[in-house]
Design an enzyme around this catalytic site. Structure first.
Site, PDB file in Angstrom:
ATOM      1  N   LYS A 100     -24.893 110.498  41.303  1.00 11.07           N
ATOM      2  CA  LYS A 100     -24.155 110.529  42.575  1.00 11.07           C
ATOM      3  C   LYS A 100     -22.798 109.866  42.367  1.00 11.07           C
ATOM      4  CE  LYS A 100     -23.911 108.229  47.004  1.00 11.07           C
ATOM      5  NZ  LYS A 100     -24.585 107.534  48.103  1.00 11.07           N
ATOM      6  N   ALA A 187     -24.493 109.407  54.382  1.00 12.33           N
ATOM      7  CA  ALA A 187     -23.868 108.353  55.195  1.00 12.33           C
ATOM      8  C   ALA A 187     -23.683 108.775  56.645  1.00 12.33           C
ATOM      9  CB  ALA A 187     -22.522 107.900  54.643  1.00 12.33           C
ATOM     10  N   THR A 210     -29.229 102.663  55.079  1.00 15.09           N
ATOM     11  CA  THR A 210     -29.212 101.599  56.077  1.00 15.09           C
ATOM     12  C   THR A 210     -30.103 101.901  57.283  1.00 15.09           C
ATOM     13  OG1 THR A 210     -26.932 101.262  55.382  1.00 15.09           O
ATOM     14  CG2 THR A 210     -27.641 100.068  57.321  1.00 15.09           C
TER      15      THR A 210
END
Lengths: 257, 66
Positions: A100, A187, A210
């Protein structure tokens, strides 16, 4: 009704959820969340060993790289040279060429530096890597990265770690429509419905770190994400109904008493 | 012999291979990757790669990340 697998550089995956391994309370919680998520790929970072604590817990002791594909990232790299150096080390540590790429810019928004990202992608591809690339939601840059030979285009839905959800549905859809390699929202996803939303736009997978790690119950959120990605994918394949301006009764009006 | 490992200056009294350096640091070779003066050292070459004065060594491993 069988869905086709997610294919990345020739490898097939039945799960369309990729999870991160940062920000968890500890690696055990991370491993438990991974099991609940059903993910077959995890993103990982490369960092110096802590020479003063050789017995520190190691990620590989909790998540087995033989069972789950490690996708090394280039977080913290600001140039193509940094990215190549980091991923060469990762390739030596793990033996995989699927990586990545993320070349970031300003810490305030962590937007990718796209000119440097394009340059780094070319360097990595020339070095034999299969590059999944974190990128802005600009369809023009997405096209350039695909033309270079990147194996997955990974636009952000919102800034890294923000949990603001998919802020750019039009651009994500445009990138999905034009791409012939997998498009993965990387994200921005903050909760399950936003993962489903990304999949309903036609994305091939999502990456989230997250949203799971900072949930009050990360293992439960990992399970929610698993179902959300499946639900969103199925809804996309099913094709949603047309939006209408006015009501349309579901029960027939004929035969009323 | 002075060697810089992960930015820290270390002194060793004897000739040292990468493999012996990892033992001295209590690190498991299978869990790390090593760079010597900006060149990757393949794991298969740990046993035969002898360190030199002023070498700059980086030892890295996978950690959690997004």
């Amino acid at each position: 009704m069988q869905d086709k697998p997610l294919i990345l550089a020739g490898q097939e995956f039945s799960s369309r959820l990729i999870i991160g391994t940062g920000k968890y309370k500890d690696y055990q919680q991370n491993a438990d969340a991974l099991a609940a998520s059903g993910a077959q790929i995890v993103t990982v970072a490369m960092r110096r060993v802590n020479l003063s604590d050789p017995d520190e817990p190691m990620l590989v002791d909790f998540i087995d790289p033989k069972q789950v594909l490690f996708l090394p990232n280039t977080a913290g790299c600001f140039t193509g040279e940094d990215a190549v150096r980091t991923l060469r080390l990762a390739r030596e540590a793990g033996g995989w060429s699927l990586v990545k790429l993320e070349v970031l810019s300003d810490p305030k928004h962590l937007y990718p530096d796209m000119t440097e990202t394009v340059r780094a992608a070319k360097m990595l591809i020339d070095d034999g890597f299969d590059v999944m690339v974190y990128c802005s939601d600009d369809p023009v840059f997405a096209r350039k990265l695909e033309d270079l030979g990147c194996v997955a285009i990974m636009p952000l839905g919102a800034p890294i770690g923000s949990g603001l959800g998919i802020q750019n549905k039009v651009n994500i859809r445009l990138i999905v429509e034009q791409s012939s390699v997998p498009v993965i929202v990387d994200a921005g996803v903050g909760t399950a419905s936003e993962a489903a939303e990304a999949m309903e736009l036609g994305c091939d997978a999502i990456i989230t770190n997250t949203a799971i790690a900072e949930a009050k119950d990360p293992v439960r959120m990992a399970k929610a994400m698993k179902h959300a990605v499946i639900a969103g994918r199925e809804a996309y394949l099913a094709g949603r109904m047309a939006r209408k301006l006015y009501a349309d009764p579901s029960s027939p009006l004929g035969g009323l008493i | 012999m002075k060697i810089t490992i992960n930015g820290e200056l270390r002194e060793f009294n004897e000739e040292l291979t990468i493999a012996r350096m990892l033992v001295a640091l209590s690190l498991v070779p299978a869990k790390v990757a090593v760079e010597r003066n900006l060149q990757i050292v393949p794991r298969s070459a740990f046993g035969e790669t002898v360190l030199s004065e002023n070498d700059k060594i980086e030892i890295v491993r996978f950690i959690g990340g997004g």
